[in-house]
Enzyme design. Structure first.
Site, PDB file in Angstrom:
ATOM      1  N   ASP A  30       0.859  -1.189   0.000  1.00 16.51           N
ATOM      2  CA  ASP A  30       0.000   0.000   0.000  1.00 16.51           C
ATOM      3  C   ASP A  30       0.896   1.240   0.000  1.00 16.51           C
ATOM      4  OD1 ASP A  30      -3.206   0.554   1.032  1.00 16.51           O
ATOM      5  OD2 ASP A  30      -1.787   2.214   1.102  1.00 16.51           O
ATOM      6  N   ILE A  31       0.499   2.212  -0.804  1.00 22.32           N
ATOM      7  CA  ILE A  31       1.305   3.428  -0.964  1.00 22.32           C
ATOM      8  C   ILE A  31       1.300   4.298   0.297  1.00 22.32           C
ATOM      9  CG2 ILE A  31      -0.440   5.007  -1.941  1.00 22.32           C
ATOM     10  CD1 ILE A  31       1.569   5.509  -4.254  1.00 22.32           C
ATOM     11  N   ASN A  86     -12.874  -3.093   2.873  1.00 22.44           N
ATOM     12  CA  ASN A  86     -13.788  -1.967   3.027  1.00 22.44           C
ATOM     13  C   ASN A  86     -14.801  -2.068   1.889  1.00 22.44           C
ATOM     14  OD1 ASN A  86     -12.238  -1.033   5.178  1.00 22.44           O
ATOM     15  ND2 ASN A  86     -10.911   0.151   3.833  1.00 22.44           N
ATOM     16  N   GLU A  94     -12.285   3.517  -1.007  1.00 26.59           N
ATOM     17  CA  GLU A  94     -11.922   4.636  -1.893  1.00 26.59           C
ATOM     18  C   GLU A  94     -11.623   4.165  -3.311  1.00 26.59           C
ATOM     19  OE1 GLU A  94      -8.733   6.735   0.033  1.00 26.59           O
ATOM     20  OE2 GLU A  94     -10.052   7.482   1.616  1.00 26.59           O
ATOM     21  N   VAL A  95     -11.061   2.972  -3.419  1.00 29.41           N
ATOM     22  CA  VAL A  95     -10.758   2.415  -4.746  1.00 29.41           C
ATOM     23  C   VAL A  95     -11.781   1.319  -5.035  1.00 29.41           C
ATOM     24  CG1 VAL A  95      -9.063   1.207  -6.167  1.00 29.41           C
ATOM     25  CG2 VAL A  95      -8.303   2.950  -4.527  1.00 29.41           C
ATOM     26  N   HIS A  99     -10.138  -5.175  -3.114  1.00 28.70           N
ATOM     27  CA  HIS A  99      -8.790  -5.365  -2.567  1.00 28.70           C
ATOM     28  C   HIS A  99      -8.904  -5.751  -1.104  1.00 28.70           C
ATOM     29  CE1 HIS A  99      -9.941  -1.136  -2.327  1.00 28.70           C
ATOM     30  NE2 HIS A  99      -9.303  -1.085  -1.162  1.00 28.70           N
ATOM     31  N   HIS A 101      -7.026  -5.679   2.409  1.00 26.78           N
ATOM     32  CA  HIS A 101      -5.921  -5.083   3.163  1.00 26.78           C
ATOM     33  C   HIS A 101      -5.335  -6.156   4.078  1.00 26.78           C
ATOM     34  CE1 HIS A 101      -6.811  -0.702   2.446  1.00 26.78           C
ATOM     35  NE2 HIS A 101      -8.034  -1.169   2.232  1.00 26.78           N
TER      36      HIS A 101
END
Ligand code: AMP
Ligand code: ZN
Length: 106
Positions: A30-31, A86, A94-95, A99, A101
């Protein structure tokens, strides 16, 4: 999906710190990490949210992603970790490409 950032990472059009790649999913750092280890496990197929997973078609996918996360957690030396999806804006997503986490602590 052309305007999806995670599809672009899957397709190699945007660079990512990739840690895993197989037929079904990739994983990358993760960025903006929120833990010692913060990895995203991302299916190659564009699916907007976990709520869009189709019974029958995607039954194998999440189990496979958990297997990948378990292996990465071990490989990266996590003493303990959390796995989180999420779902939807109200759920903090948000994306809009599924995905998982993986947040781990050493
Ligand atoms: P979520 O809020 O569940 O949709 O999480 C999206 C996550 O993607 C956030 O933790 C972001 O830091 C992460 N993220 C967004 N863009 C990138 C990128 N280009 N490379 C790696 N992680 C990203
Ligand atoms: Zn996508």
């Amino acid at each position: 999906m052309t305007d999806c950032i995670f599809c672009k990472i899957v397709g190699g059009d945007i660079p990512a710190d990739k840690l895993h790649d197989d037929d079904l999913c990739i994983a990358f750092n993760d960025i903006h990490p929120k833990a010692d280890i913060h990895i995203l496990v991302v299916p190659k197929e564009h699916i907007a949210t976990v709520a869009d997973l189709e019974e029958g078609k995607h039954d194998h996918l999440v189990g496979h992603m958990v297997n990948v996360a378990n292996k990465l957690a071990k490989r990266e030396g996590a003493q303990g970790y959390r796995i989180q999806f999420n779902v939807g804006e109200k759920g903090g997503q948000e994306v809009f490409h599924v995905h998982m986490h993986l947040m781990g602590w050493k």
